[in-house]
Motif scaffolding. Structure first.
Motif, PDB file in Angstrom:
ATOM      1  N   ALA A  48       0.818  -1.229   0.000  1.00 51.05           N
ATOM      2  CA  ALA A  48       0.000   0.000   0.000  1.00 51.05           C
ATOM      3  C   ALA A  48       0.845   1.269   0.000  1.00 51.05           C
ATOM      4  O   ALA A  48       0.578   2.213  -0.757  1.00 51.05           O
ATOM      5  N   GLU A  49       1.876   1.294   0.856  1.00 53.41           N
ATOM      6  CA  GLU A  49       2.678   2.520   0.989  1.00 53.41           C
ATOM      7  C   GLU A  49       3.429   2.829  -0.305  1.00 53.41           C
ATOM      8  O   GLU A  49       3.408   3.960  -0.804  1.00 53.41           O
ATOM      9  N   LEU A  50       4.068   1.790  -0.851  1.00 54.98           N
ATOM     10  CA  LEU A  50       4.822   1.971  -2.098  1.00 54.98           C
ATOM     11  C   LEU A  50       3.887   2.386  -3.236  1.00 54.98           C
ATOM     12  O   LEU A  50       4.189   3.308  -4.010  1.00 54.98           O
ATOM     13  N   SER A  51       2.739   1.712  -3.333  1.00 50.51           N
ATOM     14  CA  SER A  51       1.820   2.022  -4.438  1.00 50.51           C
ATOM     15  C   SER A  51       1.285   3.448  -4.317  1.00 50.51           C
ATOM     16  O   SER A  51       1.124   4.138  -5.331  1.00 50.51           O
ATOM     17  N   ALA A  73      -6.695   9.955 -26.388  1.00 55.15           N
ATOM     18  CA  ALA A  73      -6.718   8.897 -25.356  1.00 55.15           C
ATOM     19  C   ALA A  73      -7.576   9.332 -24.173  1.00 55.15           C
ATOM     20  O   ALA A  73      -7.846  10.514 -23.988  1.00 55.15           O
ATOM     21  N   LYS A  74      -8.022   8.325 -23.392  1.00 61.81           N
ATOM     22  CA  LYS A  74      -8.724   8.644 -22.151  1.00 61.81           C
ATOM     23  C   LYS A  74      -7.678   9.102 -21.136  1.00 61.81           C
ATOM     24  O   LYS A  74      -6.540   8.608 -21.137  1.00 61.81           O
ATOM     25  N   PHE A  75      -8.082   9.992 -20.244  1.00 63.74           N
ATOM     26  CA  PHE A  75      -7.145  10.473 -19.231  1.00 63.74           C
ATOM     27  C   PHE A  75      -6.655   9.308 -18.365  1.00 63.74           C
ATOM     28  O   PHE A  75      -5.475   9.226 -18.022  1.00 63.74           O
ATOM     29  N   SER A  76      -7.571   8.379 -18.040  1.00 62.64           N
ATOM     30  CA  SER A  76      -7.185   7.244 -17.185  1.00 62.64           C
ATOM     31  C   SER A  76      -6.121   6.386 -17.866  1.00 62.64           C
ATOM     32  O   SER A  76      -5.173   5.927 -17.228  1.00 62.64           O
ATOM     33  N   THR A  77      -6.273   6.184 -19.178  1.00 61.86           N
ATOM     34  CA  THR A  77      -5.285   5.374 -19.917  1.00 61.86           C
ATOM     35  C   THR A  77      -3.922   6.067 -19.896  1.00 61.86           C
ATOM     36  O   THR A  77      -2.881   5.418 -19.714  1.00 61.86           O
ATOM     37  N   TRP A  78      -3.954   7.382 -20.069  1.00 62.28           N
ATOM     38  CA  TRP A  78      -2.707   8.168 -20.027  1.00 62.28           C
ATOM     39  C   TRP A  78      -2.066   8.060 -18.647  1.00 62.28           C
ATOM     40  O   TRP A  78      -0.848   7.897 -18.513  1.00 62.28           O
ATOM     41  N   LEU A  79      -2.899   8.103 -17.610  1.00 64.40           N
ATOM     42  CA  LEU A  79      -2.382   7.962 -16.236  1.00 64.40           C
ATOM     43  C   LEU A  79      -1.743   6.588 -16.025  1.00 64.40           C
ATOM     44  O   LEU A  79      -0.680   6.486 -15.411  1.00 64.40           O
ATOM     45  N   TYR A  80      -2.408   5.542 -16.536  1.00 59.65           N
ATOM     46  CA  TYR A  80      -1.857   4.194 -16.388  1.00 59.65           C
ATOM     47  C   TYR A  80      -0.482   4.099 -17.059  1.00 59.65           C
ATOM     48  O   TYR A  80       0.415   3.418 -16.563  1.00 59.65           O
ATOM     49  N   ARG A  81      -0.354   4.786 -18.183  1.00 61.81           N
ATOM     50  CA  ARG A  81       0.935   4.763 -18.896  1.00 61.81           C
ATOM     51  C   ARG A  81       2.024   5.423 -18.045  1.00 61.81           C
ATOM     52  O   ARG A  81       3.127   4.901 -17.911  1.00 61.81           O
ATOM     53  N   ILE A  82       1.687   6.579 -17.471  1.00 65.55           N
ATOM     54  CA  ILE A  82       2.657   7.273 -16.619  1.00 65.55           C
ATOM     55  C   ILE A  82       2.967   6.407 -15.397  1.00 65.55           C
ATOM     56  O   ILE A  82       4.122   6.267 -14.994  1.00 65.55           O
ATOM     57  N   ALA A  83       1.915   5.811 -14.816  1.00 63.65           N
ATOM     58  CA  ALA A  83       2.094   4.985 -13.614  1.00 63.65           C
ATOM     59  C   ALA A  83       2.983   3.783 -13.908  1.00 63.65           C
ATOM     60  O   ALA A  83       3.841   3.418 -13.102  1.00 63.65           O
ATOM     61  N   PHE A  84       2.772   3.169 -15.075  1.00 63.96           N
ATOM     62  CA  PHE A  84       3.589   2.005 -15.435  1.00 63.96           C
ATOM     63  C   PHE A  84       5.057   2.400 -15.541  1.00 63.96           C
ATOM     64  O   PHE A  84       5.941   1.710 -15.026  1.00 63.96           O
ATOM     65  N   ASN A  85       5.325   3.547 -16.178  1.00 67.56           N
ATOM     66  CA  ASN A  85       6.703   4.027 -16.296  1.00 67.56           C
ATOM     67  C   ASN A  85       7.298   4.354 -14.927  1.00 67.56           C
ATOM     68  O   ASN A  85       8.452   4.044 -14.648  1.00 67.56           O
ATOM     69  N   ALA A  86       6.481   4.995 -14.074  1.00 65.65           N
ATOM     70  CA  ALA A  86       6.958   5.352 -12.727  1.00 65.65           C
ATOM     71  C   ALA A  86       7.257   4.099 -11.914  1.00 65.65           C
ATOM     72  O   ALA A  86       8.252   4.034 -11.183  1.00 65.65           O
ATOM     73  N   TRP A  87       6.395   3.099 -12.074  1.00 64.07           N
ATOM     74  CA  TRP A  87       6.599   1.833 -11.342  1.00 64.07           C
ATOM     75  C   TRP A  87       7.881   1.146 -11.808  1.00 64.07           C
ATOM     76  O   TRP A  87       8.671   0.653 -11.015  1.00 64.07           O
ATOM     77  N   GLN A  88       8.088   1.141 -13.138  1.00 67.77           N
ATOM     78  CA  GLN A  88       9.302   0.518 -13.672  1.00 67.77           C
ATOM     79  C   GLN A  88      10.551   1.261 -13.195  1.00 67.77           C
ATOM     80  O   GLN A  88      11.555   0.637 -12.852  1.00 67.77           O
ATOM     81  N   ASP A  90      10.828   2.870 -10.460  1.00 63.18           N
ATOM     82  CA  ASP A  90      10.991   2.549  -9.046  1.00 63.18           C
ATOM     83  C   ASP A  90      11.651   1.188  -8.868  1.00 63.18           C
ATOM     84  O   ASP A  90      12.539   1.021  -8.028  1.00 63.18           O
ATOM     85  N   ILE A  91      11.232   0.232  -9.682  1.00 66.17           N
ATOM     86  CA  ILE A  91      11.835  -1.106  -9.591  1.00 66.17           C
ATOM     87  C   ILE A  91      13.320  -1.034  -9.922  1.00 66.17           C
ATOM     88  O   ILE A  91      14.158  -1.610  -9.229  1.00 66.17           O
ATOM     89  N   ARG A  92      13.609  -0.308 -11.004  1.00 66.87           N
ATOM     90  CA  ARG A  92      15.019  -0.200 -11.402  1.00 66.87           C
ATOM     91  C   ARG A  92      15.830   0.463 -10.301  1.00 66.87           C
ATOM     92  O   ARG A  92      16.952   0.061 -10.023  1.00 66.87           O
ATOM     93  N   ARG A  93      15.219   1.493  -9.677  1.00 71.81           N
ATOM     94  CA  ARG A  93      15.932   2.241  -8.648  1.00 71.81           C
ATOM     95  C   ARG A  93      16.208   1.354  -7.440  1.00 71.81           C
ATOM     96  O   ARG A  93      17.277   1.364  -6.874  1.00 71.81           O
ATOM     97  N   LYS A  94      15.249   0.611  -7.043  1.00 67.44           N
ATOM     98  CA  LYS A  94      15.404  -0.170  -5.820  1.00 67.44           C
ATOM     99  C   LYS A  94      15.889  -1.590  -6.070  1.00 67.44           C
ATOM    100  O   LYS A  94      16.199  -2.314  -5.126  1.00 67.44           O
ATOM    101  N   SER A  95      15.909  -2.001  -7.333  1.00 66.88           N
ATOM    102  CA  SER A  95      16.296  -3.368  -7.694  1.00 66.88           C
ATOM    103  C   SER A  95      15.545  -4.396  -6.859  1.00 66.88           C
ATOM    104  O   SER A  95      16.128  -5.334  -6.317  1.00 66.88           O
ATOM    105  N   GLU A  96      14.254  -4.173  -6.741  1.00 68.49           N
ATOM    106  CA  GLU A  96      13.444  -5.109  -5.965  1.00 68.49           C
ATOM    107  C   GLU A  96      12.651  -6.018  -6.890  1.00 68.49           C
ATOM    108  O   GLU A  96      12.175  -5.583  -7.931  1.00 68.49           O
ATOM    109  N   VAL A  97      12.510  -7.255  -6.505  1.00 69.49           N
ATOM    110  CA  VAL A  97      11.605  -8.143  -7.218  1.00 69.49           C
ATOM    111  C   VAL A  97      10.343  -8.226  -6.374  1.00 69.49           C
ATOM    112  O   VAL A  97      10.354  -8.737  -5.261  1.00 69.49           O
TER     113      VAL A  97
END
Lengths: 205, 134
Positions: A48-51, A73-88, A90-97
């Motif tokens: 929850a905290e990370l998300s 595009a729908k605003f929600s779809t655009w948000l999901y795209r940004i969120a996916f990039n931000a999540w990736q 974050d993973i790269r930054r923390k090297s977490e699986v």
């Protein structure tokens, strides 16, 4: 007395672009925060905290880049795209699986019966074997309820590649679920048992 | 609802494969629907976002808008200046009169380009100033 009609997402975005209207942007945040945070909780395996951190970052990036929003595009779809990039990032930054078998999702956030939890657990386990791209494709198509076109846009991959990922992912998951049904000594909930067996035998739920 | 008899026209292994695929999709859709149905309350989330937004430089959107408009404005201005120079040299200085005459007859000449370009630049600059003021 009637309240004024709610403005569409695109009307609010136009106000943000034209005047930097923070009130309009805050309306957009309120509208989309739940869906985005729920989607990110699923992506981060219930963290929850990370998300919420990534969701906040997503909205900040949306504010900064709203001038680049194309109204096709729908605003929600655009948000999901940004969120996916931000999540990736974050993973790269923390090297977490995040999607490993040891870190199963927090079940407290959603009220479910035992059979539903068992089904979800099986699905989570079945997703462990998927590649990152396959998991992302399943997540966008099912959990974010996007069309193949929209999911391809969010994941920034060609439509054909996305469809291939979805097909391969489903194939792998089917095999995994069938293997779980064959595991001896498991006490399964009725719903989950029926669903898993139907995957194994090709019968229906 | 997925029905076995819908698959009756297919060979057995294909029908089983398709049914298994549909069963998996049903599982995924049911699980996804439950995730989506669980509304996450705001609980100060949007306030936290807006607090951070308020701390960002106020000209964020203005800069984006300006980045888009400025190069186009430069091109139009250059066209207007060139048009004005051509019109002045070719018509002995009656730029405004020539432009009005040409506009009246819907003819595109250097003087029309010059006056039109200047008007466009002036109005765009006014719009930018009006819309990006905080």
């Amino acid at each position: 007395m009637t309240s004024p009609p709610a403005q569409s997402d695109h009307e609010l975005i136009a106000r943000v672009i034209a005047r930097g209207d923070q009130f309009a942007f805050s309306e957009l945040v309120k509208r989309h925060q739940s869906a985005l945070r729920a989607s990110l909780r699923k992506m981060t395996n219930g963290h929850a905290e990370l998300s919420d951190d990534i969701a906040q970052e997503t909205f900040i990036l949306a504010w900064k880049n709203i001038g680049k929003f194309r109204f096709e595009a729908k605003f929600s779809t655009w948000l999901y795209r940004i969120a996916f990039n931000a999540w990736q990032s974050d993973i790269r930054r923390k090297s977490e699986v995040l999607m490993d078998e040891e870190s199963m999702p927090e079940q407290g956030s959603i009220d479910s019966d035992a059979a539903t939890i068992a089904t979800r657990r099986d699905l989570e386990r079945a997703m462990v074997d998927l590649s990152e791209a396959e998991r992302a494709a399943i997540h966008q198509c099912f959990y974010n309820d996007l069309s193949h076109d929209e999911a391809a846009y969010v994941l920034q991959m060609p439509l054909g590649t996305l469809k291939t990922h979805v097909l391969r992912a489903k194939d792998k998951m089917r095999q995994r679920l069938a293997a779980y049904a064959a595991e001896p000594g498991l006490k399964l909930g009725n719903t989950r048992e029926a669903a898993v067996e139907s995957c194994e035998q090709g019968t229906l739920i | 609802m997925i029905l076995n008899h819908d698959l009756g026209h297919l060979p057995n292994d294909q029908a089983q494969q398709l049914a298994a695929d549909q069963a998996l999709e049903a599982m995924l859709r049911a699980d996804a629907a439950e995730w989506r149905a669980a509304y996450i309350h705001n609980d100060g989330f949007s306030d936290a976002v807006m607090h951070r937004v308020a701390q960002l430089p106020a000209t964020t959107t203005a800069r984006t808008f300006g980045r888009y408009v400025t190069p186009r404005l430069v091109i139009v201005s250059a066209a207007a200046v060139i048009g004005a120079l051509l019109a002045i040299f070719s018509s002995g200085g009656n730029l405004l009169i020539d432009a009005v005459m040409d506009l009246a007859t819907f003819t595109v000449t250097p003087s029309v380009v010059a006056i039109g370009g200047m008007l466009l630049v002036a109005s765009t600059a006014t719009i930018i100033t009006a819309t990006t003021e905080r």
